[in-house]
Design a protein around this motif. Sequence first.
Motif, PDB file in Angstrom:
ATOM      1  N   GLN A  61       0.801  -1.218   0.000  1.00  0.00           N
ATOM      2  CA  GLN A  61       0.000   0.000   0.000  1.00  0.00           C
ATOM      3  C   GLN A  61       0.840   1.278   0.000  1.00  0.00           C
ATOM      4  OE1 GLN A  61      -2.307  -0.375   3.540  1.00  0.00           O
ATOM      5  NE2 GLN A  61      -3.474  -2.132   2.811  1.00  0.00           N
ATOM      6  N   GLN A  62       1.947   1.285   0.762  1.00  0.00           N
ATOM      7  CA  GLN A  62       2.623   2.547   1.042  1.00  0.00           C
ATOM      8  C   GLN A  62       4.042   2.687   0.515  1.00  0.00           C
ATOM      9  OE1 GLN A  62       2.616   3.184   5.267  1.00  0.00           O
ATOM     10  NE2 GLN A  62       0.396   3.173   5.424  1.00  0.00           N
ATOM     11  N   ALA A  63       4.729   1.594   0.239  1.00  0.00           N
ATOM     12  CA  ALA A  63       6.140   1.686  -0.120  1.00  0.00           C
ATOM     13  C   ALA A  63       6.344   2.576  -1.341  1.00  0.00           C
ATOM     14  CB  ALA A  63       6.718   0.303  -0.374  1.00  0.00           C
ATOM     15  N   ASN A  75       3.043   3.434   9.467  1.00  0.00           N
ATOM     16  CA  ASN A  75       3.706   3.639   8.179  1.00  0.00           C
ATOM     17  C   ASN A  75       4.695   2.506   7.908  1.00  0.00           C
ATOM     18  OD1 ASN A  75       2.391   6.107   7.819  1.00  0.00           O
ATOM     19  ND2 ASN A  75       4.032   7.246   8.795  1.00  0.00           N
ATOM     20  N   TYR A  76       4.865   2.200   6.630  1.00  0.00           N
ATOM     21  CA  TYR A  76       5.857   1.209   6.210  1.00  0.00           C
ATOM     22  C   TYR A  76       7.250   1.796   6.382  1.00  0.00           C
ATOM     23  CZ  TYR A  76       8.794  -1.557   3.103  1.00  0.00           C
ATOM     24  OH  TYR A  76       9.817  -2.313   2.580  1.00  0.00           O
ATOM     25  N   ILE A 107      11.187   5.776   6.194  1.00  0.00           N
ATOM     26  CA  ILE A 107       9.767   5.640   6.533  1.00  0.00           C
ATOM     27  C   ILE A 107       8.919   6.270   5.448  1.00  0.00           C
ATOM     28  CG2 ILE A 107       8.007   6.111   8.276  1.00  0.00           C
ATOM     29  CD1 ILE A 107      10.372   6.544  10.265  1.00  0.00           C
ATOM     30  N   ALA A 108       7.964   5.505   4.941  1.00  0.00           N
ATOM     31  CA  ALA A 108       7.026   6.058   3.948  1.00  0.00           C
ATOM     32  C   ALA A 108       6.178   7.094   4.649  1.00  0.00           C
ATOM     33  CB  ALA A 108       6.156   4.950   3.373  1.00  0.00           C
ATOM     34  N   ASP A 109       6.145   8.282   4.070  1.00  0.00           N
ATOM     35  CA  ASP A 109       5.381   9.400   4.638  1.00  0.00           C
ATOM     36  C   ASP A 109       4.070   9.511   3.870  1.00  0.00           C
ATOM     37  OD1 ASP A 109       4.639  11.637   6.039  1.00  0.00           O
ATOM     38  OD2 ASP A 109       6.140  12.954   5.130  1.00  0.00           O
ATOM     39  N   LYS A 110       2.958   9.313   4.563  1.00  0.00           N
ATOM     40  CA  LYS A 110       1.648   9.286   3.901  1.00  0.00           C
ATOM     41  C   LYS A 110       1.202  10.673   3.428  1.00  0.00           C
ATOM     42  CE  LYS A 110      -0.281   6.573   7.218  1.00  0.00           C
ATOM     43  NZ  LYS A 110      -1.298   5.817   7.914  1.00  0.00           N
TER      44      LYS A 110
END
Length: 182
Positions: A75-77, A129-130, A178-181
């Motif tokens: 979803q986030q990477a 977060n990923y 860290i993936a930042d949304k």
Amino acid sequence: MLRQVSLGTLGLTIGGILTIIGFIAYANDNATLNLVGFFYGIPLLLGGLALKANELKPVPFSQATTPTVLALRQQQATLTQNKIRQDLTRYCYGQDVHFDRALSYLGLTSSDQELPVITGLREEEINGNYALILEFDSSVIPIDVWQQKQEKMINYFGPGVDVKITQPKEDTIELTLIADKE
């Protein structure tokens, strides 16, 4: 799958088999197989030796990735996180250490051009977060030098990635992407 296969080992194996077939064919006066062994086997064997001499093994995961984190990765990477993970988990050739160009660009080299070595990586969830965590053996570069480069790292790893630097124990640095949304 191919990135998990050592091309050096593959070249040595196939080249060795063809070379042995060529020698056996030479002993039995079979000219066709003899040529196959010498014209294909020996160059493959030598190429395999050259690749094996310059081979850099994949970086191992220090802990297994949980299904929850795998779902977060999907979803986030970011593209950068995926590329780094894929590059570190494959065989490389002609490099001294994994990530060498990035570390040099970021200025994380000592005076005698020694680079920190990635000893492991892991994936975790941090505040929903990923996160991709790179574990370095950094006996040459102290933590304060890493922290001075943090802003440059944030720019280097691109938008959508936050960078955290920690030192869990002496001579070990953890670089967390860290993936930042937002």
